[in-house]
Every structure is written in C-alpha cells, then in structure tokens.
Design a protein around this motif. Structure first.
Motif, mmCIF file in Angstrom:
data_model
loop_
_atom_site.group_PDB
_atom_site.id
_atom_site.type_symbol
_atom_site.label_atom_id
_atom_site.label_comp_id
_atom_site.label_asym_id
_atom_site.label_seq_id
_atom_site.Cartn_x
_atom_site.Cartn_y
_atom_site.Cartn_z
ATOM 1 N N UNK A 73 0.792 -1.223 0.000
ATOM 2 C CA UNK A 73 0.000 0.000 0.000
ATOM 3 C C UNK A 73 0.827 1.276 0.000
ATOM 4 N N UNK A 74 2.135 1.166 0.226
ATOM 5 C CA UNK A 74 3.005 2.342 0.247
ATOM 6 C C UNK A 74 3.453 2.691 -1.168
ATOM 7 N N UNK A 75 3.762 3.953 -1.381
ATOM 8 C CA UNK A 75 4.252 4.392 -2.681
ATOM 9 C C UNK A 75 5.771 4.239 -2.747
ATOM 10 N N UNK A 76 6.239 3.672 -3.843
ATOM 11 C CA UNK A 76 7.684 3.603 -4.063
ATOM 12 C C UNK A 76 8.139 4.958 -4.619
ATOM 13 N N UNK A 77 9.446 5.164 -4.680
ATOM 14 C CA UNK A 77 9.972 6.419 -5.208
ATOM 15 C C UNK A 77 11.249 6.157 -5.980
ATOM 16 N N UNK A 78 11.561 7.096 -6.872
ATOM 17 C CA UNK A 78 12.810 7.054 -7.619
ATOM 18 C C UNK A 78 13.279 8.480 -7.822
ATOM 19 N N UNK A 79 14.259 8.861 -7.021
ATOM 20 C CA UNK A 79 14.824 10.198 -7.134
ATOM 21 C C UNK A 79 15.766 10.285 -8.322
ATOM 22 N N UNK A 80 15.908 11.480 -8.839
ATOM 23 C CA UNK A 80 16.818 11.733 -9.955
ATOM 24 C C UNK A 80 18.248 11.882 -9.434
ATOM 25 N N UNK A 81 19.214 11.521 -10.262
ATOM 26 C CA UNK A 81 20.621 11.710 -9.920
ATOM 27 C C UNK A 81 20.866 13.215 -9.726
ATOM 28 N N UNK A 82 21.629 13.549 -8.697
ATOM 29 C CA UNK A 82 22.001 14.931 -8.365
ATOM 30 C C UNK A 82 20.830 15.780 -7.876
#
Length: 149
Positions: A73-82
């Motif tokens: 039920x939690x949201x995953x994330x993907x941050x951008x480099x830098x």
C-alpha cells in the motif's frame, strides 16, 4: 446541540492541520564519505511514524534515493541523480532504499515506520542487495538489525 456546516468544516480543518503539525521531518544526507564509510546515506537507519517525511539531501554529487522494498500500500519512489527528494511514509513497515549508481558499494538504507509489517520481504531485499554489493557488506545488515519486529 446543533452543529452548523461552518463548524463542521472548521473542526475538519483543525483535525487535518493538527495531524500534519505533529508529523516530523527526518533528514538523510547523501554523501561520498561519512561515519559509516564511503558512499553512504547518513543516517542509514531512520525510525519514523506514519505521516512523517524523509528528506534526502544531496551533499555530494552523483547520488539519488530509490526505493527497493516498501510495505504493501506504500508508494515507491525514484529520485533523480544529483537531486534531493522528499518522501512521505504513510504505511507501517520497513522501507529499503538505495543509491542507484552506488548500489554496488552498498549505499543503502532503512526506514522503519511503526510495526515491521513486511519484515520478511524487507529481509529478502536486504539479503539481495548485500549479496550483490562489492564492498561494505555489513552496512545494510547492520541497519536492518535495528529493525524492531
């Protein structure tokens, strides 16, 4: 006692504002070097409450934060480099994350929110990341040892 529409809206607004005011912000720095060695999130283990935010701050270049395992039920994330990223952790459980370009150096971390509802799947993610790491093999397992069932 008769409650007017305006009173009901005011109570609802105050409830929302008071719950968000209680939420904490945890800061995790993305660094080339820290207390736990090279290529590290600092701190590598965060104990948070539902509704808290975790702010990943870029201290040194070429890092990001990407979820590997999150509770159901939690949201995953993907941050951008830098770039930094702020994540709100709503669901109880264990969140495992990594720095994509430095996963081989075990630049990884753990966020525990309340009860470790996904302990077994988080443990599998930790084992997989640790097995594929070229260095710092004890780092993530050390963070995971802090998880309370």
């Amino acid at each position: 006692m008769k409650v007017t529409f305006k009173q009901a809206v005011a109570v609802a607004a105050l409830t929302v504002l008071s719950s968000s005011a209680l939420a904490a912000e945890h800061v995790v720095e993305m660094k080339n070097s820290g207390a736990d060695g090279a290529m590290v999130f600092e701190p590598g283990y965060v104990n948070a409450d539902p509704g808290d935010t975790v702010k990943f701050v870029l201290v040194d270049q070429a890092h990001n934060s990407t979820s590997v395992e999150v509770p159901e039920g939690a949201e995953s994330w993907q941050g951008e480099i830098n770039e930094g990223i702020t994540v709100t952790v709503e669901e109880e459980g264990v969140y495992v994350y990594k720095c994509t370009p430095h996963a081989a150096l075990n630049m990884t971390g753990i966020i525990q929110v309340g009860e470790a509802t996904n302990y077994d799947s988080a443990k599998k993610a930790v084992d997989t990341l640790t097995e594929s790491a070229a260095t710092n093999k004890d780092r993530l397992t050390g963070y995971f040892e802090q998880v309370q069932k």
